[in-house]
Design a protein around this motif. Sequence first.
Motif, PDB file in Angstrom:
ATOM      1  N   VAL A 356      52.309  53.463  16.854  1.00 51.29           N
ATOM      2  CA  VAL A 356      52.587  54.533  18.071  1.00 51.29           C
ATOM      3  C   VAL A 356      51.993  53.974  19.053  1.00 51.29           C
ATOM      4  O   VAL A 356      50.842  53.304  19.385  1.00 51.29           O
ATOM      5  CB  VAL A 356      52.221  55.859  17.513  1.00 51.29           C
ATOM      6  CG1 VAL A 356      51.006  56.265  17.555  1.00 51.29           C
ATOM      7  CG2 VAL A 356      52.661  56.932  18.414  1.00 51.29           C
ATOM      8  N   GLN A 385      61.561  60.946  16.004  1.00 52.43           N
ATOM      9  CA  GLN A 385      60.547  60.003  16.088  1.00 52.43           C
ATOM     10  C   GLN A 385      59.440  61.024  16.709  1.00 52.43           C
ATOM     11  O   GLN A 385      58.365  60.611  16.388  1.00 52.43           O
ATOM     12  CB  GLN A 385      61.061  58.917  17.168  1.00 52.43           C
ATOM     13  CG  GLN A 385      61.859  57.755  16.478  1.00 52.43           C
ATOM     14  CD  GLN A 385      61.994  56.873  17.293  1.00 52.43           C
ATOM     15  OE1 GLN A 385      62.245  56.859  18.696  1.00 52.43           O
ATOM     16  NE2 GLN A 385      61.940  55.419  17.017  1.00 52.43           N
ATOM     17  N   GLY A 389      55.708  60.302  15.496  1.00 41.85           N
ATOM     18  CA  GLY A 389      54.720  59.572  16.531  1.00 41.85           C
ATOM     19  C   GLY A 389      53.620  60.486  16.710  1.00 41.85           C
ATOM     20  O   GLY A 389      52.280  59.821  16.948  1.00 41.85           O
ATOM     21  N   ARG A 392      51.114  60.348  13.743  1.00 41.23           N
ATOM     22  CA  ARG A 392      50.559  59.014  13.748  1.00 41.23           C
ATOM     23  C   ARG A 392      49.383  58.873  15.077  1.00 41.23           C
ATOM     24  O   ARG A 392      48.315  58.382  14.558  1.00 41.23           O
ATOM     25  CB  ARG A 392      51.608  57.852  14.038  1.00 41.23           C
ATOM     26  CG  ARG A 392      52.584  57.623  13.092  1.00 41.23           C
ATOM     27  CD  ARG A 392      53.580  56.507  13.362  1.00 41.23           C
ATOM     28  NE  ARG A 392      54.666  56.726  12.400  1.00 41.23           N
ATOM     29  CZ  ARG A 392      55.693  55.723  12.528  1.00 41.23           C
ATOM     30  NH1 ARG A 392      55.633  54.551  13.401  1.00 41.23           N
ATOM     31  NH2 ARG A 392      56.787  55.835  11.723  1.00 41.23           N
TER      32      ARG A 392
END
Length: 401
Positions: A356, A385, A389, A392
């Motif tokens: 990320v 995403q 993201g 992460r």
Amino acid sequence: MVFSYENLYSSSTARAKRSEIRELLKLIARPEVISFAGGLPAPASFPLDKIAEITRQVIEESGPQALQYGPTEGDPKLREELVKWAAKDGIEVDLEQVLITNGSQQGLDLVGKIFLDVGDPLVVELPSYIGGLQAFNSYQATMYGVPQDDLGMRMDLLEEKLAELKGKGIIPKFIYVVPDFQNPSGVTMPTDRRKRLIELTMEYDTIVIEDSPYRELRFEGEQPEPIIKLDKDGRVITLSTFSKIFCPGLRLAWAFGPEELISKMVVAKQSMDLCSPPFNQAIAATFMSQGLLHKQIDVIKELYYKKRQLMLSALEEHMPEGVSWTRPEGGLFLWARLPEHMDAKELFEEAIANNVAYVVGSAFHCDEGGKNTMRLNFSYPSEEQIPEGVKRLATAIKKTM
Ligand SMILES: Cc1ncc(COP(=O)(O)O)c(C=O)c1O
């Protein structure tokens, strides 16, 4: 032996550093990386069919003219459309006060070119748009930063800074602000601060560069007055662009300002590129004259509103205590703050290992501050995403904490 060019460079080229940030961003090219780093519009928003239709129409109706050189000021039809567009916000400008540029980035460069000699002072926000800092840096200006809070540049601190500079005999050439959904922070300056800004320019004999690519992308809340509208004294140049409300690939933007300053910018632009692409201008003018820009903005707002919601909920769900973020009412970005002791640049490696990416906040500070901050973009990553993201990123932060 390879010839060394060192002695040939101009002082500004010799001084320009390769951006550390751009080097970091090279790491994110891998497809598995979810990037919150760019500032790109969602490609899904580009009205491809309409553009194809209008392109054919431009070729059929005015091909030879659209493919010829055009006036440096810009296509009169497009400028007329923009005068009408401004009127919806109560901004009164006539044709001589409108200049078409190759993106607002060129507008910033032109501002630098007409105002800045080596070492000249100007005031910017902390944080500020990186491309603005780069443009003014290329003229070797001296930048003084004034911190923001959640309502944009703090006027009490601006006043302090202007008084301090005046005490040293320094008058900034201009004050550069991105007042609407700022890049990078996402914050918006309310009308009372904008009024105070104008008062301070009058008191300290300077002007404002209002750079506003995101103004039209408001999802909720009240729209403050454009700074140029509050000015009665010819102290504001406003830059706006088609990049975020239509397509950045057209490389078209515009500047509104006092006739004298626009005319100086026209002369400066002549030596750069003679004119912005007439063909693209004809496409943009036709798009506007068919009333399509309003509709396009509605499409974009709906898309980004959803994405911002997804990012806010994911941040709420995953971020550990001690991390905070802005809640922009529009635009493309939000700004996250890590605990004071953390460094977003150090965290970057861990984030990349987690696939990320973001932009470290210090890149947007002319004083190299903001080490514990980062800019997160929500317009470009897909709806799938965004939550992944953020998850992460939160994992990387927790590990580094
Ligand atoms: C605040 C600001 N100004 C200017 C620009 C440059 O825009 P363009 O050159 O695409 O019009 C950007 C692009 O992201 C921006 O965020």
